[in-house]
Design an enzyme around this catalytic site. Structure first.
Site, PDB file in Angstrom:
ATOM      1  N   TYR A 485       0.885  -1.172   0.000  1.00 38.29           N
ATOM      2  CA  TYR A 485       0.000   0.000   0.000  1.00 38.29           C
ATOM      3  C   TYR A 485       0.920   1.219   0.000  1.00 38.29           C
ATOM      4  O   TYR A 485       0.898   2.045   0.922  1.00 38.29           O
ATOM      5  CB  TYR A 485      -0.902   0.013   1.237  1.00 38.29           C
ATOM      6  CG  TYR A 485      -1.980  -1.060   1.239  1.00 38.29           C
ATOM      7  CD1 TYR A 485      -2.297  -1.763   0.076  1.00 38.29           C
ATOM      8  CD2 TYR A 485      -2.691  -1.355   2.395  1.00 38.29           C
ATOM      9  CE1 TYR A 485      -3.278  -2.745   0.087  1.00 38.29           C
ATOM     10  CE2 TYR A 485      -3.676  -2.330   2.400  1.00 38.29           C
ATOM     11  CZ  TYR A 485      -3.957  -3.029   1.240  1.00 38.29           C
ATOM     12  OH  TYR A 485      -4.937  -3.994   1.241  1.00 38.29           O
TER      13      TYR A 485
HETATM   14  C1  LIG Z   1      -7.026  -1.901  -7.529  1.00 37.23           C
HETATM   15  C2  LIG Z   1      -5.940  -2.441  -6.634  1.00 37.23           C
HETATM   16  C3  LIG Z   1      -6.207  -3.558  -5.840  1.00 37.23           C
HETATM   17  C4  LIG Z   1      -5.201  -4.082  -5.011  1.00 37.23           C
HETATM   18  N1  LIG Z   1      -5.483  -5.177  -4.248  1.00 37.23           N
HETATM   19  C5  LIG Z   1      -4.494  -5.715  -3.464  1.00 37.23           C
HETATM   20  C6  LIG Z   1      -4.725  -6.887  -2.677  1.00 37.23           C
HETATM   21  O1  LIG Z   1      -5.802  -7.475  -2.678  1.00 37.23           O
HETATM   22  N2  LIG Z   1      -3.704  -7.341  -1.909  1.00 37.23           N
HETATM   23  C7  LIG Z   1      -2.473  -6.740  -1.885  1.00 37.23           C
HETATM   24  O2  LIG Z   1      -1.555  -7.205  -1.209  1.00 37.23           O
HETATM   25  N3  LIG Z   1      -2.245  -5.621  -2.618  1.00 37.23           N
HETATM   26  C8  LIG Z   1      -3.214  -5.111  -3.404  1.00 37.23           C
HETATM   27  N4  LIG Z   1      -2.943  -4.003  -4.157  1.00 37.23           N
HETATM   28  C9  LIG Z   1      -1.595  -3.424  -4.111  1.00 37.23           C
HETATM   29  C10 LIG Z   1      -0.679  -4.207  -5.052  1.00 37.23           C
HETATM   30  O3  LIG Z   1      -0.382  -5.493  -4.531  1.00 37.23           O
HETATM   31  C11 LIG Z   1       0.649  -3.453  -5.215  1.00 37.23           C
HETATM   32  O4  LIG Z   1       0.407  -2.180  -5.710  1.00 37.23           O
HETATM   33  C12 LIG Z   1       1.595  -4.218  -6.128  1.00 37.23           C
HETATM   34  O5  LIG Z   1       2.891  -3.721  -5.950  1.00 37.23           O
HETATM   35  C13 LIG Z   1       1.170  -4.087  -7.566  1.00 37.23           C
HETATM   36  O6  LIG Z   1       1.965  -4.875  -8.404  1.00 37.23           O
HETATM   37  P1  LIG Z   1       1.996  -4.499  -9.962  1.00 37.23           P
HETATM   38  O7  LIG Z   1       2.985  -5.394 -10.602  1.00 37.23           O
HETATM   39  O8  LIG Z   1       0.617  -4.462 -10.493  1.00 37.23           O
HETATM   40  O9  LIG Z   1       2.488  -3.008  -9.888  1.00 37.23           O
HETATM   41  P2  LIG Z   1       3.696  -2.155 -10.550  1.00 37.23           P
HETATM   42  O10 LIG Z   1       3.202  -0.757 -10.453  1.00 37.23           O
HETATM   43  O11 LIG Z   1       3.998  -2.685 -11.894  1.00 37.23           O
HETATM   44  O12 LIG Z   1       4.888  -2.423  -9.589  1.00 37.23           O
HETATM   45  C14 LIG Z   1       4.865  -2.116  -8.208  1.00 37.23           C
HETATM   46  C15 LIG Z   1       6.295  -2.036  -7.672  1.00 37.23           C
HETATM   47  O13 LIG Z   1       6.991  -3.257  -7.927  1.00 37.23           O
HETATM   48  C16 LIG Z   1       8.113  -3.035  -8.794  1.00 37.23           C
HETATM   49  N5  LIG Z   1       8.144  -4.127  -9.776  1.00 37.23           N
HETATM   50  C17 LIG Z   1       7.133  -4.476 -10.598  1.00 37.23           C
HETATM   51  N6  LIG Z   1       7.506  -5.527 -11.342  1.00 37.23           N
HETATM   52  C18 LIG Z   1       8.773  -5.828 -11.008  1.00 37.23           C
HETATM   53  C19 LIG Z   1       9.687  -6.800 -11.463  1.00 37.23           C
HETATM   54  N7  LIG Z   1       9.353  -7.674 -12.423  1.00 37.23           N
HETATM   55  N8  LIG Z   1      10.919  -6.833 -10.926  1.00 37.23           N
HETATM   56  C20 LIG Z   1      11.266  -5.947  -9.965  1.00 37.23           C
HETATM   57  N9  LIG Z   1      10.435  -5.004  -9.495  1.00 37.23           N
HETATM   58  C21 LIG Z   1       9.187  -4.944 -10.008  1.00 37.23           C
HETATM   59  C22 LIG Z   1       7.825  -1.705  -9.448  1.00 37.23           C
HETATM   60  O14 LIG Z   1       8.999  -1.079  -9.912  1.00 37.23           O
HETATM   61  C23 LIG Z   1       7.124  -0.948  -8.340  1.00 37.23           C
HETATM   62  O15 LIG Z   1       8.069  -0.459  -7.428  1.00 37.23           O
HETATM   63  C24 LIG Z   1      -3.927  -3.471  -4.987  1.00 37.23           C
HETATM   64  C25 LIG Z   1      -3.670  -2.355  -5.770  1.00 37.23           C
HETATM   65  C26 LIG Z   1      -4.670  -1.829  -6.582  1.00 37.23           C
HETATM   66  C27 LIG Z   1      -4.396  -0.614  -7.417  1.00 37.23           C
END
Ligand SMILES: Cc1cc2nc3c(=O)[nH]c(=O)nc-3n(C[C@H](O)[C@H](O)[C@H](O)COP(=O)(O)OP(=O)(O)OC[C@H]3O[C@@H](n4cnc5c(N)ncnc54)[C@H](O)[C@@H]3O)c2cc1C
Length: 578
Positions: A485
């Site tokens: 978060y």
């Molecule tokens: C609508 C919504 C619902 C959510 N529901 C939940 C939930 O139920 N439970 C929960 O725990 N969280 C939840 N989240 C939060 C979510 O888990 C985090 O925001 C998570 O980091 C998102 O991962 P992403 O790959 O989609 O995001 P990104 O924005 O792509 O990445 C998030 C972070 O991880 C890094 N990162 C991404 N991919 C890699 C990679 N391959 N290697 C190294 N670093 C990387 C990025 O640089 C950034 O710092 C929710 C968020 C939203 C917006």
């Protein structure tokens, strides 16, 4: 009058750095544009794999490409970071093979620009696709294979896959298994698993990152490493410490979790007039202590009263997943939680995969294939914050909280119960430290659709006010927070000389005693802090001081190199538009 420069007179730092830049990265400087230079570097560094891979040119996207805005915007999940004033990357890279990622890391290091890694784009503060410094975006959406091995009860999942894709592929192979990750199907594996993601089976099986048994990462040297070659320290760090500080994670191998044929879900709610206070008070004691098969989330939202026209109230909803049938659930809660008044007709029995759709807020009867859709139904402006509660909030304090929520009018809460497996996993097992002793986690939640700074300031202000109001009722010294978060209000680093001090501020909130070990791992695997963002893990100050003579100048060099790149880039743009 100009005096000739004596042999010992200092050379202009800009000139020195420019010369250094030209000599160190001649492959990037000689072509007319950053795009061409980067492409040349990729060609020089990408291994050829007999035609089974994308041409490096296809993975490079410049701001002048017509598709650039769509490519950038399609994975933005917070409209706060999709405005005309949001800083844009110099290039977007869309690799589809590990060798592309390897060469992307090697070439990005030569530019001196920051590399932001994006998988699903759900970061609440946009750190995967926005930076104040000149930056490149490495978009991992092509890495979305999900290979399920039912016999081994594991799956290799690409970091560009969404949770919906993971759930669907597991279900496709066998209805006997599921996976213990988040409830929003469009969230990406990369950020979610590296940041310690959780879902509605956390009391039974822990976090998604607790189920990781292997991983593949591209490190700062451009090497592809797995668990045995990266070593246990780095493997430990990327299971909750945030991947973006350590490398580019290509995939995770996860343990599948068994799910019963029938699960039960329900949602019941009460307003203040219907004695929500007693319901919430009792929930704090019961939800973290009940059977591990039961996860009861509590949502609190200011609302209009149905009883009294024009009056405001607070709506408390309990939303649950039970890994069993409705009869067992109702008889269990009848004894344990009579204030809830759960009846069998409030419950719906279904398969686990159907419960994924129910929690994802899909209409009843929606086909399971909807989980493969990467696009959310809508994208709003968002702000989230988090807290941990270790002692129940009293009835009297809850009454004060209702008044505050009604006064602010918009900010809601999501309370997620802990206990169960979460209390059994030792704090040192993974970077995520919020285990035994925490009753529940709070998410502060506000979403809005009005454009403009006025709406933004007002909504951010209200969220911060509620956060301040909650100070007496939540964890202290440090006030804890959940990395996934992401909340830049709790501290940021400029990634300069004070990065350790700055990083310690948010670092202990996210990781408590595990912060020190994360810093140690970071210092070992990325001593020059190439993988960085506003809340990345800093390197140890000792290693910076070991590099004292050149660390300050390295930082200055990096900044000037970035300026040179920007200059080349702007020159390029002006040529195109003139
Ligand atoms: C609508 C919504 C619902 C959510 N529901 C939940 C939930 O139920 N439970 C929960 O725990 N969280 C939840 N989240 C939060 C979510 O888990 C985090 O925001 C998570 O980091 C998102 O991962 P992403 O790959 O989609 O995001 P990104 O924005 O792509 O990445 C998030 C972070 O991880 C890094 N990162 C991404 N991919 C890699 C990679 N391959 N290697 C190294 N670093 C990387 C990025 O640089 C950034 O710092 C929710 C968020 C939203 C917006």
């Amino acid at each position: 009058m100009m005096t000739p420069r004596s042999p010992s007179a200092p050379v202009s730092p800009l000139l020195l750095v420019f010369l250094l830049f030209v000599s160190v990265s001649s492959s990037l400087c000689s072509p007319a544009s950053l795009h061409d230079a980067f492409l040349q570097c990729l060609l020089n560094n990408t291994q050829t794999l007999h035609g089974q891979q994308q041409e490096p040119s296809q993975m490079l996207h410049a701001p002048t490409d017509l598709s650039f805005p769509t490519l950038l915007g399609s994975l933005v999940r917070n409209r706060r970071f999709n405005t005309s004033s949001t800083p844009k990357p110099l290039l977007i890279l869309t690799p589809s093979h590990p060798s592309h990622v390897q060469s992307a890391v090697v070439c990005a290091r030569r530019t001196g620009a920051e590399l932001r890694i994006r998988s699903g784009g759900h970061d609440f503060e946009g750190t995967s696709y926005v930076s104040r410094a000149p930056f490149l975006v490495l978009d991992m959406f092509n890495f979305r294979s999900v290979d399920v091995d039912v016999e081994q009860e594991t799956a290799w999942v690409g970091t560009g896959a969404t949770l919906g894709e993971v759930y669907y592929r597991i279900w496709e192979k066998s209805g006997l298994y599921g996976f213990n990750a988040g409830v929003c199907p469009t969230v990406g594996v990369g950020g979610h698993l590296s940041g310690g993601g959780y879902g509605n089976m956390l009391r039974k099986y822990g976090l998604a990152s607790d189920s990781v048994v292997d991983a593949q990462i591209v490190d700062v040297e451009g090497r592809v490493l797995d668990r045995s070659s990266m070593g246990e320290d780095l493997f430990w760090a990327i299971r909750g410490g945030g991947g973006a500080s350590f490398g580019v994670i290509l995939s995770y191998r996860v343990r599948l979790v068994p799910v019963p044929n029938v699960v039960t879900v329900f949602r019941v709610w009460r307003t203040i007039e219907e004695n929500a206070t007693e319901l919430v008070y009792q929930w704090q004691n019961i939800a973290p202590r009940t059977d591990n098969d039961l996860f009861m989330r509590l949502l609190l939202q200011p609302a209009s009263s149905e009883r009294q026209k024009g009056a405001k109230t607070v709506n408390a909803s309990v939303l649950a997943l039970f890994l069993g049938n409705a009869d067992r659930l109702v008889s269990m809660l009848d004894g344990e939680f009579p204030e809830l008044g759960l009846r069998k007709e409030d419950c719906a029995e279904m398969s686990w995969i159907e419960s994924v759709l129910w929690w994802g807020d899909f209409d009843s009867g929606t086909a399971v294939e909807a989980l493969l859709d990467r696009m959310p139904k809508s994208v709003s402006f968002l702000k989230r914050k988090s807290d941990y509660v270790q002692e129940p909030i009293s009835r009297e304090e809850l009454e004060l909280l209702w008044d505050k929520m009604i006064e602010l009018g918009k900010v809601g809460f999501v309370f997620n119960p802990y206990g169960g497996k979460m209390g059994e996993i030792p704090v040192s097992d993974a970077p995520f430290p919020h285990r035994a002793g925490n009753l529940f986690k709070i998410q502060y939640s506000i979403s809005w659709s009005e454009d403009g700074t006025e709406a933004e300031q007002s909504n951010l202000g209200k969220t911060r006010e509620l956060y301040n109001f909650m100070t007496p009722y939540v964890s202290k010294n440090p006030r804890r927070a959940f990395l996934n978060y992401r909340d830049l209000d709790i501290g940021i680093t400029e990634n300069g000389e004070n990065s350790y001090k700055e990083g310690s501020v948010y670092g202990v909130k996210y990781f408590a005693e595990n912060f020190k070990r994360l810093v140690k791992v970071k210092t070992e695997v990325d001593p020059q802090n190439f993988f960085r963002n506003e809340q990345s893990i800093p390197v140890l100050p000792r290693s910076s001081s070991a590099m004292t003579q050149n660390s300050g100048s390295t930082e200055r060099t990096r900044k000037v190199m970035v300026l040179v790149i920007l200059f080349l880039f702007l020159k390029d743009l002006m040529t195109i538009y003139s």
